[in-house]
Design an enzyme around this catalytic site. Structure first.
Site, PDB file in Angstrom:
ATOM      1  NE  ARG A   1      -2.889   0.327   3.303  1.00 43.37           N
ATOM      2  CZ  ARG A   1      -2.242   0.952   4.364  1.00 43.37           C
ATOM      3  NH1 ARG A   1      -1.746   1.965   4.390  1.00 43.37           N
ATOM      4  NH2 ARG A   1      -2.168   0.072   5.583  1.00 43.37           N
TER       5      ARG A   1
ATOM      6  CG  ASP B   1      -9.454  14.695 -15.742  1.00 47.01           C
ATOM      7  OD1 ASP B   1      -8.766  14.099 -16.265  1.00 47.01           O
ATOM      8  OD2 ASP B   1     -10.351  14.097 -15.037  1.00 47.01           O
TER       9      ASP B   1
ATOM     10  CE  LYS C   1     -12.452   6.257 -18.589  1.00 46.70           C
ATOM     11  NZ  LYS C   1     -12.694   7.111 -17.524  1.00 46.70           N
TER      12      LYS C   1
END
Ligand code: LCS
Length: 397
Positions: free
Chosen positions: A60, A185, A210
């Site tokens: 993590r 973004d 994407k």
């Protein structure tokens, strides 16, 4: 490979940060599929926890396959550092929670991705981080909405799904003037087509789901920026909120990056042909694509984007019903949300990705009921045009 800044984008996308010599000659990077890392002794474990010694502790907090991806995306965006997340929304929320405090205010572009809009609502309701969404096509508008608490300017360009652009250089300058962090973004463009940091933007984030992944098989997010900002995000919202990327997903994204440049060249070439086809079609009311001369910010697109990319929004004559008629009859284009895949994806923002935005707000943003969003894939473009053409023939008069 030496990470030489003079190397071209595609070379860096394939090689940056990796040497097969350090991995038994393995051409591709290994997937370190482990949750934890073994210390040689207690002193080593203590030193790593204390930040006195480099090395891994627990996945993590960082892992080698993910780290390679983080370094590679930073190289491609021209950033000092990068950080990976388990989804694009993990990236968005980590940036906001990592860099802002309760009581701060964000000015954002209107017509953001619906999930980002819902997140801003959540941040406002539960954590007292307020926001104002505005049309930033005229950046001077921003100044009218600045408050003493404004600490972040948040933009999508092109904005999902209205394709409005924001002048990167201008918003970076305004953010500096008011002492706010600027965040872009860059999902619709990828670093191959647009690099906001070169215009003075502080933080760039991606839904790597994407174009970076590119094959519709992974959900992921990436953020790049200064070492200081990335360290803050890592030690707050990644470590404690925990939206980490799995090593296998990092590997898929490293593979995706290798073909990013060629994919986007083809996405753009096909999108241009489809946009031109749609623009001359008598049943099409409006086509919004930054590569068309009819695009209202055509000059800005040419200035800050290497190419107009693979996304087209359009509206059919006959509005909502016509849109439904077409979407229900496509055969090669897939009726699905997401974008940037090798498969062509078509969707209806009002019913799907932007359904969370109240109708009155949506209309002000330009997300009309009949708007259709097309993410042009890598199929033969003539087949795509034939498919759209036959689907349009189902529009009832
Ligand atoms: N930013 C943008 C611009 C996006 O389009 C999306 C997802 C996200 C962030 C969130 O990323 P995720 O957590 O899904 O990786 N956009 C979607 C869309 O337009 N259709 O489906 C998802």
């Amino acid at each position: 490979m030496e990470d030489n800044v003079k190397l071209g984008f595609a070379t860096k996308a394939i090689h940056a940060g990796y040497s097969s010599k350090e991995h038994y000659g393995s051409l591709n990077p290994p997937i370190y599929q482990t949750s934890t890392f073994v210390f040689n002794n207690v002193e080593e474990g203590r030193a790593r926890f204390a930040g006195e010694q480099e090395g891994y502790i627990y996945s993590r907090l960082g892992s080698p396959t993910v780290k390679l991806l983080e370094e590679r995306i930073a190289t491609l965006e021209g950033a000092e550092a990068g950080i990976a997340f388990g989804s694009g929304m993990g990236a968005v929320s980590a940036v906001v929670f990592g860099l802002l405090q309760s009581g701060d205010h964000i000015i954002g572009t209107d017509a953001l991705y619906g999930g980002t809009y819902s997140f801003l609502e959540l941040a406002k309701e539960k954590f007292n981080i307020d926001y104002t969404l505005i049309d930033m096509t005229n950046p001077d508008e921003i100044k009218k909405h600045v408050r003493p608490t404004t600490k972040m300017i948040y933009a999508e360009t092109p904005v999902n799904p209205t394709m409005k652009l924001v002048d990167l250089e201008k918003i970076a300058a305004i953010a500096k003037e008011i002492g706010a962090v600027s965040v872009v973004d860059n999902t619709f463009m990828s670093p191959y087509l647009q690099r906001p940091l070169e215009y003075g933007i502080d933080i760039v984030l991606h839904s790597a789901t994407k174009y970076i992944g590119g094959h519709g098989d992974v959900i992921a997010g990436l953020v790049v920026g200064s070492k200081e900002n990335i360290a803050t995000i890592r030690h707050t919202s990644l470590k404690s909120v925990g939206s980490v990327m799995a090593p296998f997903d990092a590997w898929l994204l490293l593979r995706g990056l290798k073909t990013l440049a060629v994919r986007l060249d083809r996405h753009t070439e096909s999108a241009m042909k489809i946009a031109k086809y749609l623009e001359q079609h008598p049943k099409v009311e409006k086509v919004i694509y930054p590569g068309l001369e009819s695009f209202p910010q055509y000059e800005l697109a040419k200035r800050q984007m290497k190419a107009p990319g693979g996304l087209i929004s359009f509206e059919l004559k006959g509005g909502l019903q016509a849109g439904i008629d077409v979407l229900d009859h496509v055969q090669i284009c897939q009726l699905a949300v997401s974008l940037g895949d090798v498969d062509t994806l078509i969707q209806h923002p009002v019913s799907m990705t932007h359904a969370s935005i109240p109708r009155e707000e949506r209309l002000v943003m330009g997300i009309t009921d009949g708007l259709v969003r097309l993410s042009v894939g890598l199929e033969d473009v003539d087949d795509l045009i034939a498919d759209i053409d036959q689907a349009i023939s189902y529009i009832k008069e």
